[in-house]
Design a protein around this motif. Sequence first.
Motif, PDB file in Angstrom:
ATOM      1  N   MET A   1       0.832  -1.206   0.000  1.00  0.00           N
ATOM      2  CA  MET A   1       0.000   0.000   0.000  1.00  0.00           C
ATOM      3  C   MET A   1       0.863   1.251   0.000  1.00  0.00           C
ATOM      4  O   MET A   1       1.961   1.254   0.556  1.00  0.00           O
ATOM      5  N   ASN A   2       0.336   2.304  -0.589  1.00  0.00           N
ATOM      6  CA  ASN A   2       1.037   3.583  -0.509  1.00  0.00           C
ATOM      7  C   ASN A   2       0.890   4.158   0.893  1.00  0.00           C
ATOM      8  O   ASN A   2       0.127   3.639   1.727  1.00  0.00           O
ATOM      9  N   LEU A   3       1.614   5.243   1.173  1.00  0.00           N
ATOM     10  CA  LEU A   3       1.615   5.803   2.526  1.00  0.00           C
ATOM     11  C   LEU A   3       0.246   6.312   2.953  1.00  0.00           C
ATOM     12  O   LEU A   3      -0.133   6.197   4.120  1.00  0.00           O
ATOM     13  N   LEU A   4      -0.519   6.868   2.013  1.00  0.00           N
ATOM     14  CA  LEU A   4      -1.840   7.387   2.363  1.00  0.00           C
ATOM     15  C   LEU A   4      -2.773   6.254   2.776  1.00  0.00           C
ATOM     16  O   LEU A   4      -3.485   6.364   3.788  1.00  0.00           O
ATOM     17  N   ASP A   5      -2.779   5.182   2.037  1.00  0.00           N
ATOM     18  CA  ASP A   5      -3.643   4.053   2.383  1.00  0.00           C
ATOM     19  C   ASP A   5      -3.245   3.450   3.729  1.00  0.00           C
ATOM     20  O   ASP A   5      -4.104   3.057   4.529  1.00  0.00           O
ATOM     21  N   GLN A   6      -1.945   3.395   3.993  1.00  0.00           N
ATOM     22  CA  GLN A   6      -1.487   2.892   5.294  1.00  0.00           C
ATOM     23  C   GLN A   6      -1.900   3.838   6.419  1.00  0.00           C
ATOM     24  O   GLN A   6      -2.314   3.400   7.493  1.00  0.00           O
ATOM     25  N   LEU A   7      -1.785   5.136   6.155  1.00  0.00           N
ATOM     26  CA  LEU A   7      -2.153   6.130   7.173  1.00  0.00           C
ATOM     27  C   LEU A   7      -3.616   5.988   7.562  1.00  0.00           C
ATOM     28  O   LEU A   7      -3.978   6.104   8.743  1.00  0.00           O
ATOM     29  N   LYS A   8      -4.467   5.716   6.586  1.00  0.00           N
ATOM     30  CA  LYS A   8      -5.901   5.586   6.849  1.00  0.00           C
ATOM     31  C   LYS A   8      -6.235   4.399   7.749  1.00  0.00           C
ATOM     32  O   LYS A   8      -7.312   4.356   8.341  1.00  0.00           O
ATOM     33  N   THR A   9      -5.302   3.452   7.877  1.00  0.00           N
ATOM     34  CA  THR A   9      -5.545   2.299   8.752  1.00  0.00           C
ATOM     35  C   THR A   9      -5.251   2.618  10.214  1.00  0.00           C
ATOM     36  O   THR A   9      -5.634   1.850  11.102  1.00  0.00           O
ATOM     37  N   MET A  10      -4.565   3.734  10.475  1.00  0.00           N
ATOM     38  CA  MET A  10      -4.179   4.049  11.851  1.00  0.00           C
ATOM     39  C   MET A  10      -4.613   5.439  12.312  1.00  0.00           C
ATOM     40  O   MET A  10      -4.529   5.752  13.505  1.00  0.00           O
ATOM     41  N   THR A  11      -5.071   6.272  11.390  1.00  0.00           N
ATOM     42  CA  THR A  11      -5.464   7.651  11.690  1.00  0.00           C
ATOM     43  C   THR A  11      -6.642   8.025  10.800  1.00  0.00           C
ATOM     44  O   THR A  11      -6.696   7.607   9.644  1.00  0.00           O
ATOM     45  N   VAL A  12      -7.570   8.804  11.340  1.00  0.00           N
ATOM     46  CA  VAL A  12      -8.663   9.316  10.508  1.00  0.00           C
ATOM     47  C   VAL A  12      -8.109  10.450   9.649  1.00  0.00           C
ATOM     48  O   VAL A  12      -7.587  11.443  10.171  1.00  0.00           O
ATOM     49  N   VAL A  13      -8.203  10.297   8.336  1.00  0.00           N
ATOM     50  CA  VAL A  13      -7.692  11.302   7.409  1.00  0.00           C
ATOM     51  C   VAL A  13      -8.811  12.278   7.042  1.00  0.00           C
ATOM     52  O   VAL A  13      -9.911  11.874   6.662  1.00  0.00           O
ATOM     53  N   VAL A  14      -8.502  13.563   7.162  1.00  0.00           N
ATOM     54  CA  VAL A  14      -9.454  14.641   6.902  1.00  0.00           C
ATOM     55  C   VAL A  14      -8.888  15.516   5.792  1.00  0.00           C
ATOM     56  O   VAL A  14      -7.686  15.797   5.770  1.00  0.00           O
TER      57      VAL A  14
END
Length: 318
Positions: A1-14
């Motif tokens: 996964m790219n960094l954004l997709d990984q980030l969405k698994t651990m943080t709510v992205v706004v």
Amino acid sequence: MNLLDQLKTMTVVVADTGDFESIKAFKPRDATTNPSLILAASGNAKYQPLIDSAVSFARAKGGSKREQLSLCMDKLSVNFGTEILKIVPQRVSTEVDSRLSFNTEATVAKARQLIQLYADSGVPKEKILIKIASTWEGVKAAEVLEKEGIHCNLTLLFSLAQAIVCAEGGIQLISPFVGRIYDWYKKDLGVDDIPATEDPGVKSVTEIFKYYKKYGYKTEVMGASFRKAGEIIELAGCDLLTISPTLLKELGETDGTLVKKLDANDLGDYNQPKLSLDENAFRWMLNEDAMATEKLAEGIRKFAADIVKLEAIISKKL
């Protein structure tokens, strides 16, 4: 996964934007707006119907030119928020006029007005976060609103003092500004860059996150105002992060392994004593922090200046 997709698994992205196409592209859970973002969007022809609708609404209500302008500005913010909520599944943040930042009663009244305009558009208050500057008066206004079930996003937050009074006031969410802290220290130190691992803005959000988790506060921490992707990477695991389309794109196009840096269940050796601040203690603690004092005042002035610019555009249409 790219960094954004990984980030969405651990943080709510706004999504930190008023541009609908960007919000659609990156599929965030929430979105935030502010006067500067709406001013920027207002110059785009595709948003003219939202402006025209607000102008027609204010004219129909009548009143003095000043009253019509005020109502039109509120309705414009609500129009943007309503359209954004057709894209994001959860919440949108809508900002109270920053010129009210030192007036508790006026802030409460303006927030209620915005919530009523949303209700008239079929949007329940649970979908809205009212953005208010993190002054003492702003926090006190938010306390009143929270008791009415109107949830708030305390913005322009640069210090632990501001974070503490927000948490003690039962505020739903805070937005500590990473990039603006970085800007201040970069200028103060006379350097061109500060590595993300040493970034004072990153360190500020990290401390606030750990303080909240250590003492069981429910207030959500949403890192904001990023200057570079490295800051976001260092805050992976924060409750929420609001990110500009440019940085969302960069993260989405970058492969690699993202490490969760903030974890409510692993605070390391964090041992900041719990503080309780009355008004005098808050004002003194904030005053002792030159960066926070200067950036709070500057942020209010800049948002106010953009409101004046937007009002000038709207006035010509009224």
